[in-house]
Design an enzyme around this catalytic site. Structure first.
Site, PDB file in Angstrom:
ATOM      1  N   ASP A   1       1.006  -1.164  -0.032  1.00 28.18           N
ATOM      2  CA  ASP A   1      -0.062   0.161  -0.153  1.00 28.18           C
ATOM      3  C   ASP A   1       0.878   1.208  -0.004  1.00 28.18           C
ATOM      4  O   ASP A   1       1.953   1.333   0.869  1.00 28.18           O
ATOM      5  CB  ASP A   1      -0.837  -0.055   1.301  1.00 28.18           C
ATOM      6  CG  ASP A   1      -2.140  -0.992   1.269  1.00 28.18           C
ATOM      7  OD1 ASP A   1      -2.138  -1.981   0.601  1.00 28.18           O
ATOM      8  OD2 ASP A   1      -2.925  -1.042   2.253  1.00 28.18           O
TER       9      ASP A   1
ATOM     10  N   HIS B   1       4.444  -7.775   0.010  1.00 31.79           N
ATOM     11  CA  HIS B   1       4.115  -8.927  -0.902  1.00 31.79           C
ATOM     12  C   HIS B   1       4.732  -9.080  -2.005  1.00 31.79           C
ATOM     13  O   HIS B   1       5.215  -8.193  -2.611  1.00 31.79           O
ATOM     14  CB  HIS B   1       2.569  -8.850  -1.012  1.00 31.79           C
ATOM     15  CG  HIS B   1       1.617  -8.753   0.430  1.00 31.79           C
ATOM     16  ND1 HIS B   1       0.858  -9.632   0.798  1.00 31.79           N
ATOM     17  CD2 HIS B   1       1.442  -7.885   1.513  1.00 31.79           C
ATOM     18  CE1 HIS B   1       0.336  -9.384   1.787  1.00 31.79           C
ATOM     19  NE2 HIS B   1       0.735  -8.070   2.082  1.00 31.79           N
TER      20      HIS B   1
ATOM     21  N   SER C   1       8.696   3.189   4.791  1.00 29.54           N
ATOM     22  CA  SER C   1       9.953   3.455   3.814  1.00 29.54           C
ATOM     23  C   SER C   1       9.355   3.298   2.224  1.00 29.54           C
ATOM     24  O   SER C   1       8.448   3.713   2.106  1.00 29.54           O
ATOM     25  CB  SER C   1      10.988   2.630   4.006  1.00 29.54           C
ATOM     26  OG  SER C   1      12.315   3.070   3.504  1.00 29.54           O
TER      27      SER C   1
END
Length: 282
Positions: A89, A145, A249
């Site tokens: 995200d 992911h 980050s």
């Protein structure tokens, strides 16, 4: 405070030591009332949607909350083995092609792929290929992911500084992503080689890789560059958890030339979520 004044002030701070101290604090098992109050205050400050994660009382530390999982089913993974799914995200920072061995950081600033990856031979595999830089803000879900299925063939750990990676730093600190500490995961996928680069930042004390618990946490004092190539690559599925930042980050994806094409609508500032399609076969 303008960008340059902000960066000048940051130059005076011991950023790595500060990050280790903050990291230790986030791993402290504070009394439950203190812990819950801190998590609720952080969620209010940054607008975190608490309905997406388990109840706050399951987290033993603030760090566990920051690297929180999502409730099942909230991030469907785009189908198709040759469709690139967003690994995080976040917001698009830059996309493009690796030209003359360099990636664009921001307008007027670029940096070498070899420095980013800590491996000239590996960087050569991505010369002319597509890349995408994705920024995770404090409010974002902070697990990473796999963007494609395939096999993990190796990893590179590159020690470095821990500058912030917010927009002000990206516009001002030259070669920022090749200066900061980072973990490079190398994959073989249906679209050829792919590198997933997790870049650390100020108070991002650690990056952990779930596919191999033996990989040391980053941000260790006196750390040296390390690399490992697996004799038996590790099979992974698209959308499987790769790892997590224990604060926020940036993630950079690189692809082999002629193999992957990114969606042209991925302009700087566009928001993406885990599993959403970023592109596909060239």
């Amino acid at each position: 405070m303008n960008d340059r004044l902000f960066i000048s002030a940051l130059r005076l701070l011991p950023k790595n030591a500060l990050s280790r101290a903050v990291g230790a604090l986030t791993r402290w098992r504070a009394p439950v009332p203190v812990r819950l109050a801190a998590m609720r205050a952080f969620a209010r400050r940054y607008g975190i949607d608490l309905s997406e994660c388990p109840d706050l009382d399951v987290y033993r530390t603030f760090g566990e909350f920051f690297a929180r999982p999502l409730r099942p089913g909230l991030r469907p993974i785009a189908p198709g083995e040759r469709v690139v799914a967003s690994p995080v995200d976040g917001a698009v920072s830059e996309t493009g092609r690796v030209e003359a061995g360099r990636l664009v950081q921001a307008k007027g600033i670029d940096y070498p792929a070899a420095a980013l990856l800590g491996d000239e031979a590996l960087a050569a595999r991505f010369a002319g290929g597509a890349y995408a830089t994705l920024y995770l803000a404090p409010k974002d879900y902070h697990r990473i992911h796999f963007p494609l299925g395939g096999k993990v063939t190796g990893w590179r750990y590159v020690p470095g500084k821990l500058w912030p990676v917010n927009p002000a730093s990206v516009r001002t600190v030259r070669g920022l992503f090749a200066l900061n500490e980072r973990l490079v995961t190398v994959l073989e996928t249906p679209l050829g080689a792919c590198a997933v680069v997790a870049v650390g930042a100020t108070v991002v004390g650690r990056v952990c890789a779930y596919y191999d618990p033996s990989i040391p946490f980053t941000n260790l004092p006196g750390a040296a560059p390390r690399r490992h190539d697996y004799e038996t690559p590790i099979p992974v599925e698209k959308g499987q958890e790769l790892g997590a930042f224990e604060m926020g980050s940036t993630v950079i994806l690189l692809f082999e030339p002629g193999k992957a094409r990114l969606d042209p609508r991925l302009a700087p500032g566009v928001r993406v979520r885990v599993g959403e399609p970023l592109g596909g076969a060239a």
